[in-house]
Design a protein around this motif. Structure first.
Motif, PDB file in Angstrom:
ATOM      1  N   LEU A 265       0.845  -1.195   0.000  1.00 61.30           N
ATOM      2  CA  LEU A 265       0.000   0.000   0.000  1.00 61.30           C
ATOM      3  C   LEU A 265       0.880   1.244   0.000  1.00 61.30           C
ATOM      4  CD1 LEU A 265      -2.956   0.575  -0.021  1.00 61.30           C
ATOM      5  CD2 LEU A 265      -2.975   0.532   2.444  1.00 61.30           C
ATOM      6  N   ASP A 266       0.536   2.212  -0.886  1.00 58.55           N
ATOM      7  CA  ASP A 266       1.404   3.383  -0.969  1.00 58.55           C
ATOM      8  C   ASP A 266       1.013   4.438   0.069  1.00 58.55           C
ATOM      9  OD1 ASP A 266      -0.151   5.714  -2.326  1.00 58.55           O
ATOM     10  OD2 ASP A 266      -0.667   3.973  -3.526  1.00 58.55           O
ATOM     11  N   GLU A 267       1.977   5.256   0.397  1.00 59.42           N
ATOM     12  CA  GLU A 267       1.842   6.249   1.462  1.00 59.42           C
ATOM     13  C   GLU A 267       0.746   7.273   1.187  1.00 59.42           C
ATOM     14  OE1 GLU A 267       4.194   7.125   4.639  1.00 59.42           O
ATOM     15  OE2 GLU A 267       3.300   5.171   4.294  1.00 59.42           O
ATOM     16  N   LEU A 268       0.653   7.707  -0.065  1.00 57.58           N
ATOM     17  CA  LEU A 268      -0.260   8.793  -0.376  1.00 57.58           C
ATOM     18  C   LEU A 268      -1.721   8.383  -0.158  1.00 57.58           C
ATOM     19  CD1 LEU A 268      -0.209  11.697  -1.268  1.00 57.58           C
ATOM     20  CD2 LEU A 268      -0.397  10.933  -3.652  1.00 57.58           C
ATOM     21  N   GLN A 269      -2.084   7.173  -0.584  1.00 56.15           N
ATOM     22  CA  GLN A 269      -3.463   6.725  -0.378  1.00 56.15           C
ATOM     23  C   GLN A 269      -3.784   6.588   1.110  1.00 56.15           C
ATOM     24  OE1 GLN A 269      -5.516   6.899  -2.723  1.00 56.15           O
ATOM     25  NE2 GLN A 269      -3.985   7.170  -4.322  1.00 56.15           N
ATOM     26  N   GLU A 270      -2.832   6.086   1.879  1.00 54.28           N
ATOM     27  CA  GLU A 270      -3.075   5.953   3.320  1.00 54.28           C
ATOM     28  C   GLU A 270      -3.125   7.318   3.993  1.00 54.28           C
ATOM     29  OE1 GLU A 270      -3.620   2.324   4.771  1.00 54.28           O
ATOM     30  OE2 GLU A 270      -4.312   3.235   2.917  1.00 54.28           O
ATOM     31  N   ALA A 271      -2.353   8.256   3.484  1.00 52.69           N
ATOM     32  CA  ALA A 271      -2.415   9.617   4.020  1.00 52.69           C
ATOM     33  C   ALA A 271      -3.811  10.190   3.818  1.00 52.69           C
ATOM     34  CB  ALA A 271      -1.369  10.500   3.335  1.00 52.69           C
ATOM     35  N   PHE A 272      -4.385   9.974   2.629  1.00 53.14           N
ATOM     36  CA  PHE A 272      -5.741  10.451   2.350  1.00 53.14           C
ATOM     37  C   PHE A 272      -6.763   9.739   3.245  1.00 53.14           C
ATOM     38  CE2 PHE A 272      -4.354  11.367  -2.290  1.00 53.14           C
ATOM     39  CZ  PHE A 272      -3.746  12.545  -1.893  1.00 53.14           C
ATOM     40  N   LEU A 273      -6.583   8.444   3.436  1.00 54.65           N
ATOM     41  CA  LEU A 273      -7.514   7.687   4.285  1.00 54.65           C
ATOM     42  C   LEU A 273      -7.421   8.126   5.744  1.00 54.65           C
ATOM     43  CD1 LEU A 273      -7.137   4.111   2.747  1.00 54.65           C
ATOM     44  CD2 LEU A 273      -9.106   5.631   2.547  1.00 54.65           C
ATOM     45  N   ASN A 274      -6.223   8.491   6.182  1.00 60.04           N
ATOM     46  CA  ASN A 274      -6.074   9.007   7.542  1.00 60.04           C
ATOM     47  C   ASN A 274      -6.859  10.303   7.738  1.00 60.04           C
ATOM     48  OD1 ASN A 274      -4.461   7.120   8.967  1.00 60.04           O
ATOM     49  ND2 ASN A 274      -2.630   7.806   7.876  1.00 60.04           N
ATOM     50  N   VAL A 275      -6.969  11.095   6.667  1.00 58.89           N
ATOM     51  CA  VAL A 275      -7.766  12.318   6.723  1.00 58.89           C
ATOM     52  C   VAL A 275      -9.254  11.994   6.818  1.00 58.89           C
ATOM     53  CG1 VAL A 275      -8.509  14.341   5.389  1.00 58.89           C
ATOM     54  CG2 VAL A 275      -6.081  13.745   5.504  1.00 58.89           C
ATOM     55  N   LYS A 276      -9.717  11.007   6.049  1.00 59.41           N
ATOM     56  CA  LYS A 276     -11.145  10.742   5.918  1.00 59.41           C
ATOM     57  C   LYS A 276     -11.731   9.855   7.011  1.00 59.41           C
ATOM     58  CE  LYS A 276     -12.864  10.201   1.765  1.00 59.41           C
ATOM     59  NZ  LYS A 276     -13.121   9.688   0.384  1.00 59.41           N
ATOM     60  N   LEU A 277     -10.916   8.997   7.611  1.00 57.16           N
ATOM     61  CA  LEU A 277     -11.429   8.029   8.583  1.00 57.16           C
ATOM     62  C   LEU A 277     -12.209   8.668   9.741  1.00 57.16           C
ATOM     63  CD1 LEU A 277     -11.729   5.138   9.621  1.00 57.16           C
ATOM     64  CD2 LEU A 277      -9.430   5.341  10.650  1.00 57.16           C
ATOM     65  N   PRO A 278     -11.749   9.779  10.338  1.00 57.03           N
ATOM     66  CA  PRO A 278     -12.499  10.363  11.465  1.00 57.03           C
ATOM     67  C   PRO A 278     -13.919  10.808  11.109  1.00 57.03           C
ATOM     68  CG  PRO A 278     -10.268  11.249  11.377  1.00 57.03           C
ATOM     69  CD  PRO A 278     -10.470  10.500  10.112  1.00 57.03           C
ATOM     70  N   PHE A 279     -14.206  10.935   9.825  1.00 59.70           N
ATOM     71  CA  PHE A 279     -15.515  11.421   9.396  1.00 59.70           C
ATOM     72  C   PHE A 279     -16.416  10.298   8.869  1.00 59.70           C
ATOM     73  CE2 PHE A 279     -12.386  14.776   8.929  1.00 59.70           C
ATOM     74  CZ  PHE A 279     -12.975  15.821   9.636  1.00 59.70           C
ATOM     75  N   LEU A 280     -15.926   9.053   8.922  1.00 59.21           N
ATOM     76  CA  LEU A 280     -16.676   7.936   8.337  1.00 59.21           C
ATOM     77  C   LEU A 280     -18.027   7.735   9.010  1.00 59.21           C
ATOM     78  CD1 LEU A 280     -16.991   5.529   6.459  1.00 59.21           C
ATOM     79  CD2 LEU A 280     -15.582   4.174   8.041  1.00 59.21           C
ATOM     80  N   ASP A 281     -18.073   7.758  10.332  1.00 55.47           N
ATOM     81  CA  ASP A 281     -19.347   7.543  11.029  1.00 55.47           C
ATOM     82  C   ASP A 281     -20.355   8.633  10.699  1.00 55.47           C
ATOM     83  OD1 ASP A 281     -18.460   5.214  12.190  1.00 55.47           O
ATOM     84  OD2 ASP A 281     -17.889   6.142  14.088  1.00 55.47           O
ATOM     85  N   ILE A 282     -19.887   9.869  10.587  1.00 59.12           N
ATOM     86  CA  ILE A 282     -20.779  10.981  10.239  1.00 59.12           C
ATOM     87  C   ILE A 282     -21.352  10.779   8.842  1.00 59.12           C
ATOM     88  CG2 ILE A 282     -20.870  13.467   9.778  1.00 59.12           C
ATOM     89  CD1 ILE A 282     -18.623  13.775  11.889  1.00 59.12           C
ATOM     90  N   GLU A 283     -20.504  10.373   7.912  1.00 61.68           N
ATOM     91  CA  GLU A 283     -20.962  10.178   6.541  1.00 61.68           C
ATOM     92  C   GLU A 283     -21.901   8.978   6.438  1.00 61.68           C
ATOM     93  OE1 GLU A 283     -17.731  10.246   3.782  1.00 61.68           O
ATOM     94  OE2 GLU A 283     -17.397  12.392   4.080  1.00 61.68           O
ATOM     95  N   ASN A 284     -21.616   7.922   7.206  1.00 60.97           N
ATOM     96  CA  ASN A 284     -22.526   6.771   7.217  1.00 60.97           C
ATOM     97  C   ASN A 284     -23.898   7.161   7.756  1.00 60.97           C
ATOM     98  OD1 ASN A 284     -20.749   4.938   6.091  1.00 60.97           O
ATOM     99  ND2 ASN A 284     -20.062   4.105   8.060  1.00 60.97           N
ATOM    100  N   GLU A 285     -23.914   8.030   8.753  1.00 65.86           N
ATOM    101  CA  GLU A 285     -25.194   8.462   9.315  1.00 65.86           C
ATOM    102  C   GLU A 285     -25.984   9.279   8.295  1.00 65.86           C
ATOM    103  OE1 GLU A 285     -28.190   8.218  11.741  1.00 65.86           O
ATOM    104  OE2 GLU A 285     -26.276   7.214  12.110  1.00 65.86           O
ATOM    105  N   LYS A 286     -25.310  10.063   7.485  1.00 67.61           N
ATOM    106  CA  LYS A 286     -25.990  10.796   6.417  1.00 67.61           C
ATOM    107  C   LYS A 286     -26.631   9.827   5.429  1.00 67.61           C
ATOM    108  CE  LYS A 286     -23.074  14.940   6.628  1.00 67.61           C
ATOM    109  NZ  LYS A 286     -22.063  15.772   5.915  1.00 67.61           N
ATOM    110  N   ARG A 287     -25.951   8.729   5.141  1.00 62.15           N
ATOM    111  CA  ARG A 287     -26.518   7.713   4.260  1.00 62.15           C
ATOM    112  C   ARG A 287     -27.781   7.108   4.887  1.00 62.15           C
ATOM    113  NH1 ARG A 287     -22.962   5.451   0.291  1.00 62.15           N
ATOM    114  NH2 ARG A 287     -20.923   6.487   0.244  1.00 62.15           N
TER     115      ARG A 287
END
Length: 376
Positions: free
Chosen positions: A245-267
């Motif tokens: 796994l490359d660093e850049l994709q994981e860097a982006f996922l580290n940004v988005k992970l804290p907001f996953l529950d909020i986005e799931n609730e919107k769904r």
């Protein structure tokens, strides 16, 4: 036109943070399996409530490496049978074949689209060694019943959670995401594969995947298998693959992970509106018990004349997608199975149609979709 999924709009709120991460990765000069990967593995393991997370190249590799890891550990052998839902996306089945194992198809429940636990026992033979559970469309399968079957028959349980990031079961006790139950912690007979393909609930800006598990031996083995079977550079313990796994994709996922529950609730909010407001006898709505066991990666309806409905929606500026038009046993790639019949799976594949659902779908767009469906 209301797009089925607007990835540009989904990722726009993270653009500034992505730019900062890109600059940090460039300045660091380390692009594969570095600190961002290690950080995400820790963060995602904590999020899922498991001891270990191993980042890999994509969700397909995650499944393949789980099976190959179990083979290296002597818990599976080439030629063993793996039970799998007949209506899954073909990638689940291809992963079993890629590991030189034999898929055994089991019909789903028409109500939930997930594997029917009541039909598993009749497919178990002396060669059956594992069950691959797929949490299709974002809804968790009936894991308590499946673990009971697995425990009684000494079977491994592998979960394909590519569409179920953040789905939670056993809410009356401690929150547990896909891949963790008390039985798993006790006997360590479960592992979970995730995909971070851009369209997933937790999506990267390219390919990515991960395995979560409580089995330290399996985690260590997969860490080696993903890197040519090497734990120490130029020293190879296994016949591995390149699934780093490359660093850049994981860097982006580290940004988005804290907001996953909020986005799931919107769904879920959108799903509740669809379920309560769509009123048309020609349309069959999905089952949901209103718990957090569903993250609505997809909102899938059924209708007998699907193409007609899809064209009608397109004419009214609503984009839809069919997940999936052809069942695996009818695919040319699996021609040896073309003579088999799975009527429940066939019905699902003939009738399903996925409506737009995402964290950026507006309430006005939802109202338009509901109104147009009710006029059909």
């Amino acid at each position: 036109m209301i797009p089925f999924l607007d990835l540009k709009k989904i990722n726009e709120p993270y653009e500034a943070a992505f730019q900062e991460k890109l600059k940090a990765v460039l300045n660091n000069g380390w692009y594969i399996l570095g600190n961002e990967v290690k950080e995400f593995e820790i963060n995602f393991a904590n999020y899922c409530g498991t001891k270990y997370c191993v980042g890999v190249g994509n969700g397909f590799d995650a499944l393949v490496l789980i099976f190959k890891g179990y083979i290296q550990l002597g818990k599976l052998q080439k030629g063993d049978e793996v039970i799998v839902p007949a209506n899954t996306y073909i990638a689940s089945i291809l992963a079993i074949l890629q590991a030189d194992l034999i898929p055994v198809l089991v019909e789903p429940k028409l109500e939930t689209y997930n594997i029917n636990p009541n039909l598993i026992a009749e497919k178990i033979t002396s060669k059956t060694k594992a069950i691959l559970v797929v949490h299709l469309y974002g809804q968790l399968a009936e894991m308590d019943a499946i673990h009971e079957i697995a425990f009684a028959n000494d079977l491994l349980v592998v979960e394909d959670a590519a569409q179920a990031h953040g789905a939670i079961r056993n809410q009356e006790s401690a929150p547990q995401t896909a891949g963790r139950t008390d039985e798993v912690i006790k006997n360590q007979k479960s592992s979970v594969a995730y995909s971070f393909y851009p369209g997933k609930n937790l999506g990267a800006l390219g390919d990515g995947g991960a395995v979560t598990t409580n089995d330290s031996e399996l985690a260590k083995t997969i860490q080696s298998l993903r890197n040519y079977g090497s734990e120490t550079k130029y020293y190879n313990d296994y016949v591995g693959i390149n699934s780093r796994l490359d660093e850049l994709q994981e860097a982006f996922l580290n940004v988005k992970l804290p907001f996953l529950d909020i986005e799931n609730e919107k769904r879920r909010i959108i799903a509740k509106r669809y379920l309560s407001e769509i009123k048309n006898d020609k349309i069959i709505l999905p089952f949901w018990n209103l718990s957090k066991n569903h993250v609505f990666h997809l909102f899938v309806i059924r209708t007998q004349n699907r193409i007609n409905l899809q064209e009608y929606l397109h004419q009214n500026s609503i984009q839809t997608v069919i997940h999936y038009p052809i069942p695996p046993h009818n695919q040319k790639a699996l021609s040896a199975w073309n003579h088999l019949t799975f009527p429940v799976s066939q019905k699902i594949h003939d009738e399903v149609l996925s409506l737009p659902i995402s964290p950026v779908l507006t309430m006005g767009e939802v109202s338009h979709i509901v109104a147009i469906l009710n006029q059909y």
